[in-house]
Motif scaffolding. Structure first.
Motif, PDB file in Angstrom:
ATOM      1  N   SER A  69      37.426  47.193  48.979  1.00  0.00           N
ATOM      2  CA  SER A  69      38.296  47.418  47.829  1.00  0.00           C
ATOM      3  C   SER A  69      38.431  46.171  46.981  1.00  0.00           C
ATOM      4  CB  SER A  69      39.692  47.857  48.297  1.00  0.00           C
ATOM      5  OG  SER A  69      40.341  46.795  48.992  1.00  0.00           O
ATOM      6  N   THR A  70      38.924  46.368  45.765  1.00  0.00           N
ATOM      7  CA  THR A  70      39.268  45.283  44.852  1.00  0.00           C
ATOM      8  C   THR A  70      40.550  45.654  44.133  1.00  0.00           C
ATOM      9  OG1 THR A  70      36.938  44.680  44.458  1.00  0.00           O
ATOM     10  CG2 THR A  70      38.557  43.950  42.823  1.00  0.00           C
ATOM     11  N   MET A  71      41.489  44.716  44.022  1.00  0.00           N
ATOM     12  CA  MET A  71      42.679  44.902  43.211  1.00  0.00           C
ATOM     13  C   MET A  71      42.441  44.228  41.861  1.00  0.00           C
ATOM     14  SD  MET A  71      44.420  46.649  45.362  1.00  0.00           S
ATOM     15  CE  MET A  71      46.134  46.760  44.895  1.00  0.00           C
ATOM     16  N   VAL A  72      42.697  44.962  40.788  1.00  0.00           N
ATOM     17  CA  VAL A  72      42.351  44.519  39.436  1.00  0.00           C
ATOM     18  C   VAL A  72      43.622  44.189  38.669  1.00  0.00           C
ATOM     19  CG1 VAL A  72      41.163  45.132  37.303  1.00  0.00           C
ATOM     20  CG2 VAL A  72      40.321  46.008  39.500  1.00  0.00           C
ATOM     21  N   TYR A  73      43.680  42.969  38.129  1.00  0.00           N
ATOM     22  CA  TYR A  73      44.886  42.500  37.447  1.00  0.00           C
ATOM     23  C   TYR A  73      44.762  42.474  35.924  1.00  0.00           C
ATOM     24  CZ  TYR A  73      47.208  41.171  41.763  1.00  0.00           C
ATOM     25  OH  TYR A  73      47.834  41.214  42.973  1.00  0.00           O
ATOM     26  N   ALA A  74      43.570  42.355  35.415  1.00  0.00           N
ATOM     27  CA  ALA A  74      43.348  42.271  33.969  1.00  0.00           C
ATOM     28  C   ALA A  74      42.460  43.421  33.537  1.00  0.00           C
ATOM     29  CB  ALA A  74      42.699  40.934  33.611  1.00  0.00           C
ATOM     30  N   PRO A  75      42.496  43.786  32.254  1.00  0.00           N
ATOM     31  CA  PRO A  75      41.618  44.870  31.792  1.00  0.00           C
ATOM     32  C   PRO A  75      40.156  44.574  32.096  1.00  0.00           C
ATOM     33  CG  PRO A  75      43.242  44.306  30.103  1.00  0.00           C
ATOM     34  CD  PRO A  75      43.361  43.256  31.169  1.00  0.00           C
ATOM     35  N   LEU A  76      39.446  45.576  32.544  1.00  0.00           N
ATOM     36  CA  LEU A  76      38.012  45.420  32.793  1.00  0.00           C
ATOM     37  C   LEU A  76      37.291  45.209  31.465  1.00  0.00           C
ATOM     38  CD1 LEU A  76      37.494  48.299  35.392  1.00  0.00           C
ATOM     39  CD2 LEU A  76      37.600  45.848  35.875  1.00  0.00           C
TER      40      LEU A  76
END
Length: 509
Positions: A366-373
């Motif tokens: 998994s990856t947690m995303v903090y900023a817009p891709l």
């Protein structure tokens, strides 16, 4: 491009293949002893004398049925014995026995750990049978045994007209799900499963039993709300705050893969500010045997169907491409949770022999995303989905993009050890293969999901969800618990200074 149903591409199928929840760790603690995995037969009889439940050693009747967890890729690991605990006192006896005999042990509840750390070659302390549940409608609370399966918790609270935010894999254990977070259809409206926790019973390293809450052992209570399972002791029961069960609008919109870049870009922009009553996710799948990939946008809404229409119209406008179809159905809480779990009925939503949920070998990350891709990140994501077609012998590979925000941000890291409060998205990668070949070399499948995570790291960083344990993560403290790991280590040093409860990615004192 392939057009398939929501059932074919949903995260529920992904999670089932992953072992849920997933995962979803329910323990995995390993004793600090250096003794071998075998224990003399008289010692096992001593443990049996101290327990009401059974101690099943290799060769005993019933041993094979309880030797393994959910993911059959780890069926080559055979415990020396399985302690089938039926009470907190049994767990206390098993912990004391393991400690006094310097015996390696693991803790198992749901047994869904993607890494296989809920089994081992020493003693498995199995809490599956500690599954009793009580619901108090007057206080809107439920006290649940650590071994209860999520679908059984849903059924129990629904029978009282109440609801608990949970995950999407019906067979996962409630303890592992809740201790690591708990992400599902009610996460954006109501928060994580761990946010609903008001108390727990836990067996410490010295085999003592403690009641933990905001007023008793508050530091440990904070740690249990998102700090993961298996690091601090053996949780045997949990008490949750409930709410009146809502009516769900369950929706689905399939898209051609050619629209994937626009779908990802529009979805992430819309969900960043969307009404918190809206849950939505993108489900990608690649099927090597057919050479086809698919994409479906799915979700739920707690509100009227008319209000949902406006929400979905706005989402489609943000994407800029019309879906191939749009389906919406109104469902009660339990029915919606069954559909989220990809189950046709409550009876079927269990592992055999009680139900029909299959044990499927799988690999996940998994990856947690903090900023817009960024556009480059979106391109990489879509390319990696298509790369799943080249994974040999995979039945399918996939990625699910889950929107967070909403009520997840209402609880701070001062109140809970869950460190990803500000994450916008969670990416969940999965590869699975045929149950008929469970011990197939997992290298290509592990390589795919870890390669997916590595490809996204330059854009998203290294944050990960602890309920999707990933042995390839080197700095697991920073990945699973950004901003809270230092405090978790302090709690660990207080309650388990000898580090009795440990596994490769546990909290270290």
């Amino acid at each position: 491009m392939e057009s398939v149903s929501r059932r074919d591409v949903s995260r529920r199928a992904v999670l089932r293949g992953a072992g849920g929840a997933a995962a979803l760790l329910a323990g995995g603690a390993v004793a600090s002893a250096g003794a071998g995995s075998a224990v003399a037969a008289p010692a096992w009889s001593t443990l049996q004398q101290r327990m009401s439940g059974q101690v099943l050693v290799q060769g005993a009747t019933g041993y094979t049925a309880v030797a393994h967890g959910y993911n059959p890729r780890f069926d080559t690991v055979w415990p020396s014995a399985v302690a089938r605990c039926v009470s907190t006192a049994d767990v206390s006896a098993a912990v004391a026995f393991a400690r006094s005999n310097a015996l390696p042990f693991t803790i198992r509840s749901g047994g869904h750990a993607l890494t296989g750390w809920s089994t081992g070659t020493g003693l498995v302390i199995d809490t599956t049978l500690i599954s009793a549940m009580t619901v108090d409608p007057a206080t809107a609370t439920a006290t649940v045994g650590a071994g209860a399966r999520l679908i059984d918790v849903y059924q129990k609270v629904a029978s009282a007209g109440l609801a608990l935010p949970g995950g999407t894999c019906g067979s996962v254990g409630i303890a592992g799900l809740a201790l690591g977070g708990g992400i599902g259809a009610l996460t954006r409206p109501w928060g994580l499963t761990c946010d609903q926790l008001t108390g727990a019973t836990i067996v410490f390293a010295d085999a003592s039993v403690k009641q933990v809450s905001a007023s008793h052992w508050p530091g440990l209570f904070w740690a249990l709300r998102g700090g993961g399972g298996g690091s601090f002791g053996v949780v045997t029961s949990l008490t949750f705050r409930l709410r009146p069960a809502p009516t769900f609008q369950v929706w689905s919109m399939p898209y051609d893969m050619s629209a994937a870049p626009a779908v990802v870009a529009g979805y992430q922009t819309f969900m960043a500010t969307a009404d918190s009553r809206l849950h939505g996710e993108l489900s990608f799948r690649a099927t090597p045997s057919t050479g086809k990939t698919s994409l479906t946008v799915t979700g739920t809404w707690i509100g009227s169907a008319a209000a949902l229409t406006a929400q979905l119209d706005a989402l489609v406008a943000a994407i800029g491409v019309r879906p191939n179809a749009r389906t919406v159905s109104s469902q009660g809480y339990l029915a919606a949770m069954l559909q989220e779990a990809e189950c046709s009925s409550y009876a079927s939503c269990h592992l055999p022999p009680q139900g029909t949920i299959p044990r499927v070998p799988s690999a996940g990350a998994s990856t947690m995303v903090y900023a817009p891709l960024s556009p480059a990140a979106v391109t990489t994501l879509v390319d990696r989905v298509r790369a799943g077609l080249a994974v040999p012998k995979a039945t399918w590979t996939g990625c699910t993009v889950v929107a967070l925000g909403g009520a997840v941000r209402s609880t701070t890291t001062a109140d809970s050890a869950f460190g990803h409060r500000d994450a916008r998205l969670m990416l969940h990668y999965l590869a699975r293969w045929s149950p008929s070949t469970p011990t197939l070399d997992p290298t290509p499948f592990d390589g795919y999901v870890r390669g997916f995570r590595a490809a996204m790291a330059p854009f998203c960083g290294t944050g990960a969800y602890v309920n999707y344990l990933d042995i390839s993560i080197a700095d697991h403290g920073a990945a699973y618990w950004p901003g809270t790991y230092a405090r978790l280590r302090t709690v660990k040093a207080t309650v388990d200074p000898g580090n009795l409860f440990r596994f490769p990615q546990s909290v270290r004192p």
